[in-house]
Design a protein around this motif. Structure first.
Motif, PDB file in Angstrom:
ATOM      1  N   LEU B 149       0.826  -1.206   0.000  1.00  0.00           N
ATOM      2  CA  LEU B 149       0.000   0.000   0.000  1.00  0.00           C
ATOM      3  C   LEU B 149       0.861   1.258   0.000  1.00  0.00           C
ATOM      4  CD1 LEU B 149      -2.771  -1.086   2.509  1.00  0.00           C
ATOM      5  CD2 LEU B 149      -2.913  -0.964   0.027  1.00  0.00           C
ATOM      6  N   ALA B 150       2.097   1.148   0.508  1.00  0.00           N
ATOM      7  CA  ALA B 150       2.980   2.310   0.582  1.00  0.00           C
ATOM      8  C   ALA B 150       3.270   2.873  -0.806  1.00  0.00           C
ATOM      9  CB  ALA B 150       4.273   1.943   1.288  1.00  0.00           C
ATOM     10  N   GLY B 151       3.254   2.014  -1.823  1.00  0.00           N
ATOM     11  CA  GLY B 151       3.529   2.479  -3.181  1.00  0.00           C
ATOM     12  C   GLY B 151       2.353   3.218  -3.801  1.00  0.00           C
ATOM     13  N   ARG B 152       1.303   3.509  -3.010  1.00  0.00           N
ATOM     14  CA  ARG B 152       0.058   4.154  -3.482  1.00  0.00           C
ATOM     15  C   ARG B 152      -0.423   3.481  -4.760  1.00  0.00           C
ATOM     16  NH1 ARG B 152       2.558   9.307  -2.183  1.00  0.00           N
ATOM     17  NH2 ARG B 152       2.646   9.270   0.074  1.00  0.00           N
ATOM     18  N   PRO B 153      -0.694   2.185  -4.666  1.00  0.00           N
ATOM     19  CA  PRO B 153      -1.053   1.441  -5.877  1.00  0.00           C
ATOM     20  C   PRO B 153      -2.484   1.722  -6.299  1.00  0.00           C
ATOM     21  CG  PRO B 153      -1.233   0.022  -3.987  1.00  0.00           C
ATOM     22  CD  PRO B 153      -0.738   1.339  -3.469  1.00  0.00           C
ATOM     23  N   GLU B 154      -2.739   1.520  -7.567  1.00  0.00           N
ATOM     24  CA  GLU B 154      -4.111   1.587  -8.052  1.00  0.00           C
ATOM     25  C   GLU B 154      -4.748   0.200  -8.019  1.00  0.00           C
ATOM     26  OE1 GLU B 154      -3.739   3.735 -11.785  1.00  0.00           O
ATOM     27  OE2 GLU B 154      -2.494   5.148 -10.686  1.00  0.00           O
ATOM     28  N   VAL B 155      -3.894  -0.817  -8.194  1.00  0.00           N
ATOM     29  CA  VAL B 155      -4.369  -2.195  -8.098  1.00  0.00           C
ATOM     30  C   VAL B 155      -3.314  -2.991  -7.325  1.00  0.00           C
ATOM     31  CG1 VAL B 155      -5.068  -4.253  -9.370  1.00  0.00           C
ATOM     32  CG2 VAL B 155      -5.538  -2.017 -10.340  1.00  0.00           C
ATOM     33  N   VAL B 156      -3.777  -3.930  -6.498  1.00  0.00           N
ATOM     34  CA  VAL B 156      -2.849  -4.799  -5.769  1.00  0.00           C
ATOM     35  C   VAL B 156      -3.069  -6.234  -6.228  1.00  0.00           C
ATOM     36  CG1 VAL B 156      -2.254  -5.744  -3.501  1.00  0.00           C
ATOM     37  CG2 VAL B 156      -2.710  -3.308  -3.737  1.00  0.00           C
ATOM     38  N   VAL B 157      -1.970  -6.939  -6.477  1.00  0.00           N
ATOM     39  CA  VAL B 157      -2.035  -8.358  -6.803  1.00  0.00           C
ATOM     40  C   VAL B 157      -1.618  -9.135  -5.562  1.00  0.00           C
ATOM     41  CG1 VAL B 157      -1.128 -10.188  -8.248  1.00  0.00           C
ATOM     42  CG2 VAL B 157      -1.472  -7.921  -9.218  1.00  0.00           C
ATOM     43  N   ALA B 158      -2.486  -9.998  -5.057  1.00  0.00           N
ATOM     44  CA  ALA B 158      -2.184 -10.791  -3.858  1.00  0.00           C
ATOM     45  C   ALA B 158      -2.042 -12.245  -4.279  1.00  0.00           C
ATOM     46  CB  ALA B 158      -3.295 -10.629  -2.831  1.00  0.00           C
ATOM     47  N   ASP B 159      -0.828 -12.788  -4.175  1.00  0.00           N
ATOM     48  CA  ASP B 159      -0.560 -14.140  -4.664  1.00  0.00           C
ATOM     49  C   ASP B 159      -0.521 -15.135  -3.510  1.00  0.00           C
ATOM     50  OD1 ASP B 159       0.133 -16.326  -6.087  1.00  0.00           O
ATOM     51  OD2 ASP B 159       2.154 -15.678  -6.604  1.00  0.00           O
ATOM     52  N   GLU B 160      -1.592 -15.862  -3.302  1.00  0.00           N
ATOM     53  CA  GLU B 160      -1.675 -16.893  -2.242  1.00  0.00           C
ATOM     54  C   GLU B 160      -1.222 -16.336  -0.903  1.00  0.00           C
ATOM     55  OE1 GLU B 160      -2.736 -19.985  -2.495  1.00  0.00           O
ATOM     56  OE2 GLU B 160      -2.430 -20.710  -4.524  1.00  0.00           O
ATOM     57  N   ILE B 161      -1.746 -15.181  -0.499  1.00  0.00           N
ATOM     58  CA  ILE B 161      -1.169 -14.538   0.677  1.00  0.00           C
ATOM     59  C   ILE B 161      -1.531 -15.223   1.988  1.00  0.00           C
ATOM     60  CG2 ILE B 161      -0.926 -12.256  -0.369  1.00  0.00           C
ATOM     61  CD1 ILE B 161      -3.449 -11.421   1.106  1.00  0.00           C
ATOM     62  N   THR B 162      -2.457 -16.170   1.966  1.00  0.00           N
ATOM     63  CA  THR B 162      -2.766 -16.823   3.249  1.00  0.00           C
ATOM     64  C   THR B 162      -2.307 -18.267   3.314  1.00  0.00           C
ATOM     65  OG1 THR B 162      -4.952 -17.464   2.464  1.00  0.00           O
ATOM     66  CG2 THR B 162      -4.798 -15.399   3.689  1.00  0.00           C
ATOM     67  N   SER B 163      -1.790 -18.796   2.203  1.00  0.00           N
ATOM     68  CA  SER B 163      -1.580 -20.246   2.232  1.00  0.00           C
ATOM     69  C   SER B 163      -0.347 -20.652   3.031  1.00  0.00           C
ATOM     70  CB  SER B 163      -1.510 -20.815   0.817  1.00  0.00           C
ATOM     71  OG  SER B 163      -0.596 -20.104   0.055  1.00  0.00           O
ATOM     72  N   ARG B 178     -10.573  -7.663   3.336  1.00  0.00           N
ATOM     73  CA  ARG B 178     -11.944  -7.182   3.109  1.00  0.00           C
ATOM     74  C   ARG B 178     -12.134  -5.768   3.621  1.00  0.00           C
ATOM     75  NH1 ARG B 178     -16.776 -11.104   3.368  1.00  0.00           N
ATOM     76  NH2 ARG B 178     -17.304  -9.813   5.146  1.00  0.00           N
ATOM     77  N   GLU B 179     -11.522  -5.505   4.778  1.00  0.00           N
ATOM     78  CA  GLU B 179     -11.641  -4.193   5.387  1.00  0.00           C
ATOM     79  C   GLU B 179     -10.981  -3.126   4.496  1.00  0.00           C
ATOM     80  OE1 GLU B 179     -10.595  -4.503   9.585  1.00  0.00           O
ATOM     81  OE2 GLU B 179      -9.598  -2.586   9.246  1.00  0.00           O
ATOM     82  N   LEU B 180      -9.779  -3.435   4.011  1.00  0.00           N
ATOM     83  CA  LEU B 180      -9.056  -2.487   3.162  1.00  0.00           C
ATOM     84  C   LEU B 180      -9.843  -2.228   1.884  1.00  0.00           C
ATOM     85  CD1 LEU B 180      -5.380  -3.766   3.497  1.00  0.00           C
ATOM     86  CD2 LEU B 180      -6.351  -1.690   4.481  1.00  0.00           C
ATOM     87  N   GLN B 181     -10.434  -3.301   1.364  1.00  0.00           N
ATOM     88  CA  GLN B 181     -11.202  -3.160   0.136  1.00  0.00           C
ATOM     89  C   GLN B 181     -12.398  -2.238   0.379  1.00  0.00           C
ATOM     90  OE1 GLN B 181     -14.318  -4.649  -1.084  1.00  0.00           O
ATOM     91  NE2 GLN B 181     -13.858  -3.659  -3.046  1.00  0.00           N
TER      92      GLN B 181
END
Lengths: 640, 245
Positions: B149-163, B178-181
């Motif tokens: 989020l620090a990069g002030r993104p317009e879109v974030v790609v999350a690759d298997e972030i919970t597995s 969900r909260e951030l969204q």
């Protein structure tokens, strides 16, 4: 820093450090103190042997060789360090070039390094000595540059290792430039091995210098280093052997010191903690405070596995660590028992203890540990190995590493029967094919002749189960058997385990972090937390009638296909207990919404109820007043 | 926030085609789930989007423009699977986050931004000097989210972030996503092999199989009435589903 200090704790590391420091101090001090003695010409004693006045004799001008050797320390060490510095600097540039330049140009540099490495170092040194001219400068450049390719190759390998890490990718995605990534992320993370290898390299450079000077290609008169003294001394070796031996010994000692320092540092830093860990004291077993509840009041003959008060202890740097702290359970014939818990809860170690596979440093204690009525606690005898080999099948998480990659699958399965059942090669192989068919591997005759890498992950896991079925197991212990597999393959393996259980009335212990998998396959679930069973309940009750707050939280924390999308998921605040630092009282108290003062002081015993369910909690079945904790209090707890 | 569009994207490694003509849109302010098994090409697609994998055909557009893969401004950010590997072990979490802040701000501004981000992901801002080793897996993953989020993104790609996380911690990270969204209106491509997880966070889902997208649509529709056989196979394989269906 802490880790570097551990180098000093080994006897070898300490000796090497002291020796190296002594050489360095001598290099600084000797020329100040003894230059006069070393240059003093004693015309009465030319080329004399050792005497009280001249301990190592004199040279052709009557100068004292012992003092000259001491004074030569500075030049020798200086030259060696200068050459090492050149080697390291050039090597770093070469080694990081491919990272900085990108793929295509990087390949050229790599090829260049590979060619340079293939040249013998001494040949390169001789070549450079000719190019740069005979003398100290030429020699330093020669040895430095000759050492650079090796160092470049090492740097390149290390950089490639760090480059593959996600934090480098993350920095790249964040738009950080290559040079900055190199300086901030890559170099700090490869510094340790580089420093160690530079130290060893300095020792090597010292020896090379002595060699070069000895050949007359290094330091020239009137300067002198150890190699030069050796060169001068060798001409009179029959008259005064000490003239050559003194500088020779100095080279040997200094080179050895640096090499040993580098190697002991590598060993200490690479392995982590070396030595210093006391062996486990023979602790007298403390009797459990209250009578431990048993699985249920069933007859002994029905039991496949009977474990009472199992403890596993490992030596740690600050005292014994006990990841499994008194586990009691029993598995009946044909029963499927699941063990769930987070990483570090001791669930895998419990399984390893049952199959006697705990690493040698660990100690397994139990009041009872019986497989089919045979005590497993005794020494590792042939009979016991046979019992384990034929009655217990073990399935591990990673099917990639559980087979020997250089041998055919069929042969590896057959080995079990040849070893334990005394079958001949043919019969054993036949059984292997039969078992592969039993685990639903198609075309088993052909598959048996294949190597593990020709199998897919799911097939390998099935073959592993097949290996367990070579005997007639009464118990299959499966430790996260599907975690490394894809979901569709996972289902096949779980189905297979269920089928085996049904067919031959085999008992199953299934260890998993996935509550859903355990709930699907098992009859009964043991929930482990911080090395203890905190609840033992029928699998059907997991989502509906769990009484321990940890079990309930665990079941609620995982979303399934019916989870309410409007509610946040339940979370368990805080973090799992570190086995090295288990708190007094209930280990779960710090994360528990129901915790009271009593929970923090007294560890609740595992109580059994009339239905055979067990729970270790002072507040079983109570619900927290304020609902399950959500993110707000999570931050609070973690901040503390 | 802008939309991320994959248009007929192909990625090859040597002779193997990892991603084969994939077209997919992540609409502004939406979370799109991408499911599939290992080797289906879903991670390769993510890496191609942020410039970590070479694109051989098609285009990846962010708000109609090609995704910039050079320079400091990176409007597309990525969160990686393994929080033990995605944070530099020798860098404090504050430094790791600060590194991703676009240049041009003063030291004090950066510090304030790091604190704001840590607070946003529910970590104590006072711990910005801590090394990753002092954090649990879930806390690390939250740091990784803050860094993205620090990069002030317009879109974030999350690759298997919970597995790679323990089940008890997974929930907290999913709640945070969900909260951030909801709060930031974040657009996200959420990659996972776990259908239940995707169902929980994503409004749309795309199913990937052997380098191709075999089915996509609103999550509830795809999960309730799958069109493709492979989607049906995936659904049938969810543990605990069989007994109920």
């Amino acid at each position: 820093m802490q880790r570097w200090k551990s180098v000093l704790r080994t006897p070898l590391g300490l000796t090497a450090t002291i020796l190296t420091l002594a050489v360095l101090v001598l290099a600084v001090v000797a020329p100040m103190l003894w230059t006069g003695d070393a240059d003093a010409v004693d015309t009465d004693n030319i080329l004399s042997g050792p005497s009280a006045e001249h301990w190592a004799g004199t040279d052709n001008l009557g100068r004292d060789i012992f003092f000259r050797t001491l004074v030569a320390t500075r030049l020798s060490v200086e030259l060696a360090l200068a050459a090492t510095a050149i080697a390291v600097a050039v090597g770093l540039v070469l080694g990081t070039a491919s990272f900085l330049l990108g793929r295509r140009s990087g390949r050229l540099v790599t090829a260049g390094i590979n060619i340079a490495v293939a040249f013998p170092g001494i040949l390169l040194a001789l070549f450079f000595a000719v190019v740069f001219g005979v003398g100290a400068t030429g020699a330093v450049l020669a040895i430095g540059i000759a050492g650079a390719p090796m160092f470049g190759r090492l740097t390149q390998t290390l950089v490639a290792g760090v480059e593959a890490r996600d934090y480098v990718a993350a920095a790249r995605v964040a738009g950080v430039g290559r040079v900055r990534i190199l300086l901030r992320h890559v170099l700090p993370n490869i510094a340790e091995p580089l420093v160690i290898n530079a130290t060893i390299g300095a020792g090597g450079a010292l020896l090379s210098f002595a060699g070069l000077s000895f050949l007359g290609l290094g330091v020239q008169q009137p300067s002198y280093d150890w190699g030069r003294l050796l060169f001068d001394g060798i001409t009179s070796i029959y008259v005064n052997p000490a003239a050559a031996l003194a500088p020779g010994a100095a080279v040997l000692l200094a080179g050895l010191a640096l090499n040993l320092l580098g190697e002991s540092a590598a060993k200490a830093l690479g392995v982590g903690v070396v030595g210093g860990i006391p062996a486990l004291p023979a602790v007298a077993r403390v009797a459990p405070a209250e009578p431990v509840a048993e699985g249920a009041g069933h007859e002994g003959s029905d039991l496949v596995l009977d474990v009472r008060d199992l403890e596993v202890t490992f030596p740690g740097p600050t005292g014994p660590i006990r990841p499994v702290r008194g586990v009691t359970f029993a598995v009946r014939r044909g029963e499927a028992v699941g063990i769930v818990g987070e990483s570090g809860s001791g669930k895998s170690l419990t399984a390893l203890a049952v199959s006697r596979l705990v690493a040698e440093t660990g100690r397994v204690d139990a009041e009872r540990l019986e497989l089919l009525g045979h005590d497993l606690r005794g020494p590792d005898t042939r009979a016991q190995r046979r019992l384990l080999g034929t009655s217990l099948a073990m399935v591990f998480q990673d099917p990639m590493t559980s087979f020997n990659p250089t041998r055919r699958i069929g042969g590896q399965l057959a080995e079990v029967s040849r070893h334990h059942h005394g079958l001949d090669r043919r019969a054993a192989l036949g059984r292997a094919v039969d078992r592969l068919r039993a685990v639903r591997i198609s075309d088993p005759e052909r598959r048996a002749r294949q190597y593990p890498h020709e199998f897919s992950g799911g097939m390998r896991q099935r073959a592993m189960i097949g290996m367990g079925l070579m005997g007639s197991p009464a118990l299959v212990v499966a430790d996260e058997p599907t975690t490394a597999l894809d979901v569709t393959v996972q289902q096949q393996v779980l189905d297979l385990l269920a089928a085996i259980r049904e067919q031959d009335d085999v008992a199953l212990v299934l260890i998993s972090h996935d509550v859903a998998v355990v709930a699907q396959v098992c009859d009964r679930v043991l929930v482990m937390y911080a090395g203890r069973i905190v609840e033992d309940l029928p699998a059907a009750d997991l989502h509906t009638a769990a009484r321990h707050p940890y079990t309930r939280a665990l079941a609620a924390a995982v979303p399934d296909m019916e989870t309410d999308l409007d509610q946040p998921l339940a979370v368990i605040p805080g973090r799992p207990v570190d086995p090295a630092d288990v708190p007094v009282g209930c280990a779960y108290a710090a994360r528990c919404p129901l915790a009271t003062a009593r929970c923090r002081e007294q560890d609740p015993p595992l109580e059994i109820d009339a239905a055979g369910r067990r729970v270790a909690c002072w507040h079983p079945g109570e619900s927290p007043e304020s609902g399950i904790d959500e993110l707000g209090s999570l931050a609070e707890v973690e901040a503390s | 926030m802008t939309s991320l569009r994959f248009d007929d994207v192909t990625v090859r490694y040597g002779t193997t085609t990892a991603v084969d003509g994939v077209s997919l849109t992540v609409p502004s302010g939406q979370v799109v789930g991408l499911v599939g098994e290992s080797g289906s090409g879903k991670s390769t697609l993510a890496r191609a989007a942020v410039g970590l994998a070479p694109v051989h055909g098609g285009s990846i557009l962010l708000g109609g423009e090609p995704v910039p893969t050079r320079g400091r401004h990176r409007p597309l950010q990525m969160v990686f699977q393994d929080p033990y590997s995605s944070l530099d072990p020798r860098m404090s979490i504050g430094e790791s986050i600060a590194e991703a802040i676009p240049p041009g701000s003063s030291r004090a501004e950066r510090r304030a931004e790091v604190e704001r981000l840590l607070e946003l992901v529910h970590l104590d801002p006072g711990r910005s000097a801590a090394l990753p080793a002092r954090l649990s897996g879930g806390q690390r993953q939250r740091v990784a989210l803050a860094r993205a989020l620090a990069g002030r993104p317009e879109v974030v790609v999350a690759d298997e972030i919970t597995s790679a996380l323990d089940v008890s911690i997974q929930g907290a990270v999913l709640n945070l996503v969900r909260e951030l969204q909801a709060e930031l209106g974040l657009s996200m491509l959420f990659i996972s092999h776990n259908l239940a997880v995707v169902r929980y966070v994503a409004s749309h889902v795309a199913v990937m199989h052997q380098g191709r997208i075999v089915e996509q649509g609103p999550t509830d529709r795809v999960l309730a009435q799958p069109d493709h056989d492979y989607t049906r196979a995936l659904l049938a394989a969810v543990p605990g589903r069989r007994s109920t269906s």
